[in-house]
Design an enzyme around this catalytic site. Structure first.
Site, PDB file in Angstrom:
ATOM      1  N   ARG A  38       0.779  -1.246   0.000  1.00 37.42           N
ATOM      2  CA  ARG A  38       0.000   0.000   0.000  1.00 37.42           C
ATOM      3  C   ARG A  38       0.803   1.285   0.000  1.00 37.42           C
ATOM      4  NH1 ARG A  38      -3.226  -2.347   4.894  1.00 37.42           N
ATOM      5  NH2 ARG A  38      -1.156  -3.253   4.990  1.00 37.42           N
ATOM      6  N   ARG A  47      -5.086  -2.696  -6.522  1.00 38.59           N
ATOM      7  CA  ARG A  47      -5.833  -3.220  -5.372  1.00 38.59           C
ATOM      8  C   ARG A  47      -7.310  -2.839  -5.472  1.00 38.59           C
ATOM      9  NH1 ARG A  47      -8.452  -4.785  -2.048  1.00 38.59           N
ATOM     10  NH2 ARG A  47      -8.225  -4.995   0.199  1.00 38.59           N
ATOM     11  N   ASP A  84      -0.209 -14.269   0.071  1.00 36.48           N
ATOM     12  CA  ASP A  84      -0.257 -14.041   1.513  1.00 36.48           C
ATOM     13  C   ASP A  84      -0.062 -15.367   2.232  1.00 36.48           C
ATOM     14  OD1 ASP A  84      -1.024 -11.670   3.446  1.00 36.48           O
ATOM     15  OD2 ASP A  84      -1.826 -13.520   4.305  1.00 36.48           O
ATOM     16  N   TYR A 160      -3.212 -17.631  13.495  1.00 36.37           N
ATOM     17  CA  TYR A 160      -4.405 -17.062  12.849  1.00 36.37           C
ATOM     18  C   TYR A 160      -5.564 -18.050  12.863  1.00 36.37           C
ATOM     19  CZ  TYR A 160      -1.447 -13.228  11.419  1.00 36.37           C
ATOM     20  OH  TYR A 160      -0.616 -12.144  11.455  1.00 36.37           O
TER      21      TYR A 160
HETATM   22  O1  CP3 Z   1       6.305  -9.026   0.557  1.00 38.33           O
HETATM   23  C1  CP3 Z   1       5.552  -8.874  -0.428  1.00 38.33           C
HETATM   24  O2  CP3 Z   1       5.537  -7.848  -1.122  1.00 38.33           O
HETATM   25  C2  CP3 Z   1       4.715 -10.060  -0.857  1.00 38.33           C
HETATM   26  C3  CP3 Z   1       3.414 -10.130  -0.325  1.00 38.33           C
HETATM   27  C4  CP3 Z   1       3.106 -10.454   1.127  1.00 38.33           C
HETATM   28  C5  CP3 Z   1       1.894 -10.026   1.720  1.00 38.33           C
HETATM   29  N1  CP3 Z   1       1.805 -10.599   2.963  1.00 38.33           N
HETATM   30  C6  CP3 Z   1       0.908  -9.145   1.080  1.00 38.33           C
HETATM   31  C7  CP3 Z   1      -0.111  -8.461   1.897  1.00 38.33           C
HETATM   32  C8  CP3 Z   1       3.787 -11.237   2.077  1.00 38.33           C
HETATM   33  C9  CP3 Z   1       5.154 -11.896   1.984  1.00 38.33           C
HETATM   34  C10 CP3 Z   1       2.940 -11.322   3.231  1.00 38.33           C
HETATM   35  C11 CP3 Z   1       3.276 -12.107   4.426  1.00 38.33           C
HETATM   36  C12 CP3 Z   1       2.384 -12.053   5.597  1.00 38.33           C
HETATM   37  N2  CP3 Z   1       1.017 -11.963   5.614  1.00 38.33           N
HETATM   38  C13 CP3 Z   1       2.836 -12.205   6.916  1.00 38.33           C
HETATM   39  C14 CP3 Z   1       4.269 -12.457   7.352  1.00 38.33           C
HETATM   40  C15 CP3 Z   1       5.088 -11.225   7.328  1.00 38.33           C
HETATM   41  C16 CP3 Z   1       4.732 -10.219   8.372  1.00 38.33           C
HETATM   42  O3  CP3 Z   1       4.403  -9.097   7.957  1.00 38.33           O
HETATM   43  O4  CP3 Z   1       4.785 -10.546   9.558  1.00 38.33           O
HETATM   44  C17 CP3 Z   1       1.707 -12.138   7.764  1.00 38.33           C
HETATM   45  C18 CP3 Z   1       1.704 -12.228   9.268  1.00 38.33           C
HETATM   46  C19 CP3 Z   1       0.555 -11.988   6.916  1.00 38.33           C
HETATM   47  C20 CP3 Z   1      -0.876 -11.938   7.332  1.00 38.33           C
HETATM   48  C21 CP3 Z   1      -1.541 -10.682   6.924  1.00 38.33           C
HETATM   49  N3  CP3 Z   1      -1.796 -10.307   5.621  1.00 38.33           N
HETATM   50  C22 CP3 Z   1      -2.065  -9.683   7.772  1.00 38.33           C
HETATM   51  C23 CP3 Z   1      -1.989  -9.703   9.286  1.00 38.33           C
HETATM   52  C24 CP3 Z   1      -2.616  -8.700   6.954  1.00 38.33           C
HETATM   53  C25 CP3 Z   1      -3.381  -7.479   7.389  1.00 38.33           C
HETATM   54  C26 CP3 Z   1      -2.488  -6.446   7.948  1.00 38.33           C
HETATM   55  C27 CP3 Z   1      -1.923  -5.609   6.857  1.00 38.33           C
HETATM   56  O5  CP3 Z   1      -0.682  -5.538   6.716  1.00 38.33           O
HETATM   57  O6  CP3 Z   1      -2.756  -5.019   6.167  1.00 38.33           O
HETATM   58  C28 CP3 Z   1      -2.399  -9.084   5.602  1.00 38.33           C
HETATM   59  C29 CP3 Z   1      -2.816  -8.333   4.401  1.00 38.33           C
HETATM   60  C30 CP3 Z   1      -1.778  -8.094   3.348  1.00 38.33           C
HETATM   61  N4  CP3 Z   1      -0.883  -9.013   2.888  1.00 38.33           N
HETATM   62  C31 CP3 Z   1      -1.609  -6.878   2.620  1.00 38.33           C
HETATM   63  C32 CP3 Z   1      -0.559  -7.098   1.704  1.00 38.33           C
HETATM   64  C33 CP3 Z   1      -0.016  -6.142   0.676  1.00 38.33           C
HETATM   65  C34 CP3 Z   1      -2.441  -5.604   2.768  1.00 38.33           C
HETATM   66  C35 CP3 Z   1      -3.837  -5.854   2.341  1.00 38.33           C
HETATM   67  C36 CP3 Z   1      -4.402  -4.845   1.365  1.00 38.33           C
HETATM   68  O7  CP3 Z   1      -3.726  -4.414   0.422  1.00 38.33           O
HETATM   69  O8  CP3 Z   1      -5.582  -4.542   1.536  1.00 38.33           O
END
Ligand code: CP3
Length: 354
Positions: A38, A47, A84, A160
């Site tokens: 984002r 998105r 994700d 989760y």
């Molecule tokens: O790194 C990258 O660019 C690749 C994509 C990637 C995402 N999530 C995209 C994402 C990767 C490698 C992850 C890993 C991930 N997802 C983890 C481990 C890394 C860390 O940050 O601890 C975890 C715990 C998650 C679970 C997750 N996904 C949560 C808790 C959330 C919501 C919180 C948030 O950051 O918004 C997500 C959503 C998510 N995953 C988004 C993105 C770009 C944002 C959602 C959106 O665009 O609406």
């Protein structure tokens, strides 16, 4: 006729792969966890068009495009598949949704009856769009850019599934793991099998490196850390190595602290991600002596203050730069990070001389 020299997909002229193999090159490889996201206006645009977040993950055209965005803009040395960690429970049959501003919501899996509804039968088929994305990326990435596949580690994904959302204290899952260890072990075992299959399939479609994100490993005491972080990771590493012995595996047990030493000795990972809390010199003298390290700028500092950030980047480079080292953050980049701060980070790493 001119002969064409084939460029191997696993060629070591990729500085990121070369560093993971334990070699030093002139440049320090650089990528950022959550580099597609984002903080980029071009991500927010896609998105919006994708509708739901999961639809973005499961539509190869969209997922390929957002993976490539930070590579075009910053020229990072590695692209990380856009997906994700929660697609794994989703594909096992545990319903996952993402609500704007609230984060993920999952159907909770806290007893045998809920667990019995999960299965590997449709697992790889459900994830086939992700593998298509990997395949697209393997074809479309610049030849010097490595492709990273990833998954969450069983413990982190289980948090989760048991808590139903992002937790703060992780009380429910720790309680369950102590009170019903047999049940909990079954859940972790299912995740070990699923994660191994998932990562092998990513490699089969073109991922050159895989990273295991264990974002919440730091909430566990010593013995559960061994049971629920080290043991499952060790099994996943063994499963991948049996099929793909030459594909490097990066472990990222965030918050592990001094447990990191056992993690690197026992899991068999090839490199480790270092979170932003670990003292640099301790990591240099006790961890980097064993394997390449990746990290560890505080993402909050990156967003907060350009001058202090640049100084810390230089300190990290001076501490780790003489042995195999990959520059990264100590956790994912934050959505409010100014792009010009990222530009300065990239320039500072690129200008650094060994
Ligand atoms: O790194 C990258 O660019 C690749 C994509 C990637 C995402 N999530 C995209 C994402 C990767 C490698 C992850 C890993 C991930 N997802 C983890 C481990 C890394 C860390 O940050 O601890 C975890 C715990 C998650 C679970 C997750 N996904 C949560 C808790 C959330 C919501 C919180 C948030 O950051 O918004 C997500 C959503 C998510 N995953 C988004 C993105 C770009 C944002 C959602 C959106 O665009 O609406």
């Amino acid at each position: 006729m001119m002969s064409v020299i084939p460029v191997s997909k696993h060629s070591s002229n990729k500085v990121f792969l070369n560093t993971l193999k334990g070699n030093n090159s002139d440049a320090i490889p650089l990528w950022l966890m959550r580099q597609a996201g984002r903080y980029l206006p071009e991500y927010r645009e896609i998105r919006k068009n994708a509708g739901s977040f999961l639809n973005l993950c499961y539509t190869p055209e969209f997922a390929t495009e957002v993976t490539l965005q930070p590579i075009r803009r910053f020229g990072f040395d590695a692209a990380i598949l856009f997906s994700d960690i929660l697609v794994v429970p989703d594909a096992l049959g545990c319903k996952v949704s993402f609500t704007e501003g609230e984060g993920p919501r999952l159907e909770t899996i806290t007893d045998e009856s809920a667990l019995s509804h999960l299965s590997l039968d449709n697992f790889l088929k459900h994830l086939s769009p992700v593998f298509q994305t990997v395949q697209n990326l393997a074809q479309e990435l610049p030849k010097q850019t490595a492709l990273i596949g990833f998954a969450g580690s069983p413990w982190t994904v289980a948090t989760y599934m048991v808590e139903g959302k992002t937790s703060k204290q992780f009380e429910k899952i720790r309680h369950l793991s102590y009170a019903s260890p047999d049940f909990f072990h079954k859940l972790i075992r299912l995740l070990v099998d699923a994660t191994s299959l998932y990562l092998k399939e990513q490699i089969k479609h073109g991922a050159e490196v895989v990273q295991l994100f264990d974002s919440w490993s730091g909430v566990l005491p010593e013995i559960p850390f061994k049971q629920w972080v080290i043991e499952p990771t060790k099994h996943i590493v063994a499963n991948i190595k049996a099929a793909y012995p030459d594909v490097p595996i990066i472990g990222f047990p965030k918050g592990a602290g001094i447990n990191l030493l056992k993690y690197i000795n026992e899991t068999g990972v090839d490199a480790v991600g270092i979170d932003y809390t670990l003292p640099l010199e301790w990591v240099r003298d006790s961890v980097q002596t064993h394997l390449p390290v990746q990290g560890n700028l505080d993402p909050v500092l990156l967003a907060a203050d350009k001058t202090a950030m640049k100084q810390q980047v230089e300190k990290i480079l001076a501490t780790f730069g003489n042995k195999p080292f990959i520059f990264n953050l100590g956790h994912g980049i934050l959505p409010h990070t100014p792009i010009e701060h990222v530009e300065l980070l990239v320039e500072t790493v690129r200008n650094w001389k060994r």
